[in-house]
Design a protein around this motif. Structure first.
Motif, PDB file in Angstrom:
ATOM      1  N   ILE A 198      47.510 -30.924  57.381  1.00 11.87           N
ATOM      2  CA  ILE A 198      47.044 -32.149  56.735  1.00 11.87           C
ATOM      3  C   ILE A 198      46.268 -33.052  57.688  1.00 11.87           C
ATOM      4  O   ILE A 198      45.270 -33.676  57.309  1.00 11.87           O
ATOM      5  CB  ILE A 198      48.249 -32.906  56.112  1.00 11.87           C
ATOM      6  N   LEU A 199      46.681 -33.139  58.950  1.00 11.96           N
ATOM      7  CA  LEU A 199      45.996 -34.016  59.901  1.00 11.96           C
ATOM      8  C   LEU A 199      44.592 -33.520  60.219  1.00 11.96           C
ATOM      9  O   LEU A 199      43.727 -34.307  60.620  1.00 11.96           O
ATOM     10  CB  LEU A 199      46.815 -34.160  61.189  1.00 11.96           C
ATOM     11  N   ASP A 200      44.362 -32.214  60.045  1.00 14.92           N
ATOM     12  CA  ASP A 200      43.020 -31.671  60.262  1.00 14.92           C
ATOM     13  C   ASP A 200      42.088 -31.982  59.090  1.00 14.92           C
ATOM     14  O   ASP A 200      40.869 -31.899  59.227  1.00 14.92           O
ATOM     15  CB  ASP A 200      43.089 -30.155  60.465  1.00 14.92           C
ATOM     16  N   ARG A 201      42.658 -32.337  57.951  1.00 18.28           N
ATOM     17  CA  ARG A 201      41.850 -32.604  56.756  1.00 18.28           C
ATOM     18  C   ARG A 201      41.562 -34.086  56.561  1.00 18.28           C
ATOM     19  O   ARG A 201      40.811 -34.452  55.652  1.00 18.28           O
ATOM     20  CB  ARG A 201      42.586 -32.054  55.530  1.00 18.28           C
ATOM     21  N   ASP A 223      42.937 -42.617  48.472  1.00 16.35           N
ATOM     22  CA  ASP A 223      42.203 -41.983  47.375  1.00 16.35           C
ATOM     23  C   ASP A 223      40.830 -41.502  47.823  1.00 16.35           C
ATOM     24  O   ASP A 223      40.342 -40.466  47.372  1.00 16.35           O
ATOM     25  CB  ASP A 223      42.047 -42.964  46.213  1.00 16.35           C
ATOM     26  N   SER A 224      40.183 -42.261  48.721  1.00 16.00           N
ATOM     27  CA  SER A 224      38.840 -41.889  49.168  1.00 16.00           C
ATOM     28  C   SER A 224      38.840 -40.637  50.027  1.00 16.00           C
ATOM     29  O   SER A 224      37.802 -39.983  50.179  1.00 16.00           O
ATOM     30  CB  SER A 224      38.216 -43.047  49.947  1.00 16.00           C
ATOM     31  N   LEU A 225      39.991 -40.270  50.586  1.00 18.92           N
ATOM     32  CA  LEU A 225      40.058 -39.074  51.427  1.00 18.92           C
ATOM     33  C   LEU A 225      39.947 -37.787  50.617  1.00 18.92           C
ATOM     34  O   LEU A 225      39.622 -36.735  51.167  1.00 18.92           O
ATOM     35  CB  LEU A 225      41.372 -39.067  52.233  1.00 18.92           C
ATOM     36  N   GLN A 226      40.251 -37.882  49.307  1.00 19.83           N
ATOM     37  CA  GLN A 226      40.123 -36.729  48.396  1.00 19.83           C
ATOM     38  C   GLN A 226      40.831 -35.491  48.949  1.00 19.83           C
ATOM     39  O   GLN A 226      40.244 -34.435  49.148  1.00 19.83           O
ATOM     40  CB  GLN A 226      38.638 -36.415  48.147  1.00 19.83           C
TER      41      GLN A 226
END
Length: 382
Positions: A198-201, A223-226
């Motif tokens: 998750i931290l890589d995304r 939300d903006s991280l999608q």
């Protein structure tokens, strides 16, 4: 000395008690009334364990110059004349961790100031001086404008755009990021899958961009991280990442350092267990002896490392000499612990040195593991 609030009658069996009785002669219950306010109990704790009396003063000299001497005296039963190991540890650890917390937060604050100053100077030097002159601005006036704008952003949530524009900006930033990622995939043959860690995304550049913008909430950034479908732990890590990135570094560091005393308190029994295993052939070496020895060793280390931190952060200004107090403290603590091993366990020097090195090596590994775990847990519950 333990504080007792004696009663005239036993609270358990009701028998009449004389003032000289610490315990009821009929049922054996302690003659002490604990039905008092929390404030009173807290005061009793400080008076019992943190009060500095003549015994504490009498313990200072052997504690500093006679490694292992206090441990042996305590195990021999001579406990009234010298400070209790727990009291000694608590007093010195409060001093040490207070210094560690202050020094750690000051270092982060200084680092942040240096980064801001460096970036500001670079941006000003990169600006065309002719264009500044046309606008009637100088480097100094531009700096003042930047400082004022940053101050308003941090303190009042000032922004040049409304919420809709910000949301569009966030979305545009995310879209641009995705486009750059897709184009770079073709060149570098790198693919990002939904099952990546998750931290890589997480787009940390986006989080950093809106770090001080109070008009953009954490939920909007999330939300903006999608990030699409997330497990419970992935969502927890993502939301905590946003929270930590947008928080003041000094506050985050203070929260992490605040938990260090508890971590070290947990490590002391583990350190004693290592000693118990290494000296298992000595049948007279009870576990409590190793606990007492560990308390005295840690107290000595905290005392000198605390002094070295004071010298490094408050007195010595020349960076070339700041490593000297810590190096001296490390040598003193190492020699003190070695001689303490020799006096407490009374083995030959070769065995003492070998077990000392084994204990130190194992303990350093545990400290590293516990510190990483403490950081992770602190960030998850921040």
């Amino acid at each position: 000395m333990k504080i007792r609030r004696k009663t005239n009658n036993c609270l358990n069996c009701g028998a009449s008690l004389d003032g000289i009785y610490n315990y009821c002669p009929k049922c054996g219950q302690e003659n002490n009334d604990n039905n008092v306010s929390f404030r009173t109990l807290l005061g009793d704790f400080f008076n019992t364990y943190l009060a500095i009396d003549s015994r504490f003063g009498k313990s200072i000299k052997p504690f500093l110059i006679k490694p292992g001497w206090l441990t042996n005296k305590y195990i021999e039963g001579k406990r009234v004349s010298y400070a209790h190991p727990v009291r000694l540890y608590l007093i010195i650890s409060i001093f040490y961790f207070f210094i560690v917390s202050k020094v750690g937060q000051n270092m982060i604050a200084e680092e942040d100031n240096e980064v801001i100053t460096t970036n500001t100077k670079k941006e000003i030097s990169a600006t065309d001086s002719l264009e500044l002159a046309k606008l009637g601005l100088t480097a100094d006036s531009l700096q003042r404008l930047r400082d004022k704008k940053n101050y308003l952003k941090n303190k009042t949530g000032y922004s040049d755009t409304d919420e809709n524009v910000k949301s569009d900006s966030i979305q545009h930033s995310r879209t641009s990021k995705d486009k750059r990622s897709k184009s770079s995939e073709g060149l570098m043959n790198i693919e990002t899958e939904d099952d990546d860690f998750i931290l890589d995304r997480i787009d940390f550049e986006l989080l950093d961009k809106y770090k001080y913008d109070k008009e953009v909430s954490n939920d909007q950034l999330f939300d903006s991280l999608q990030l699409k479908e997330l497990t419970f732990w992935d969502e927890l890590l993502a939301r905590q990442s946003i929270r930590v990135v947008r928080s003041d570094k000094e506050v985050v560091a203070g929260f992490i350092l605040k938990n260090l005393p508890l971590m070290m308190l947990i490590l002391i029994p583990l350190f004693a267990l290592i000693l118990k295993i290494l000296y298992i052939r000595q049948k007279d070496q009870l576990y409590i002896k190793h606990i007492i020895h560990a308390l005295h060793l840690h107290s000595f280390a905290y005392f000198f490392y605390g002094i070295s931190l004071i010298l490094i952060s408050m007195i010595i200004e020349n960076e070339d000499y700041r490593v000297l107090p810590f190096a001296i403290s490390f040598i003193l603590v190492t020699l003190y612990a070695l001689f303490s091993f020799k006096r407490v366990y009374q083995q030959k020097w070769m065995k003492t040195i070998a077990k000392f090195l084994m204990t130190g090596s194992i303990y350093i590994v545990f400290i590293f593991i516990f510190f990483i775990a403490e950081m992770i847990i602190s960030l998850l519950i921040y």
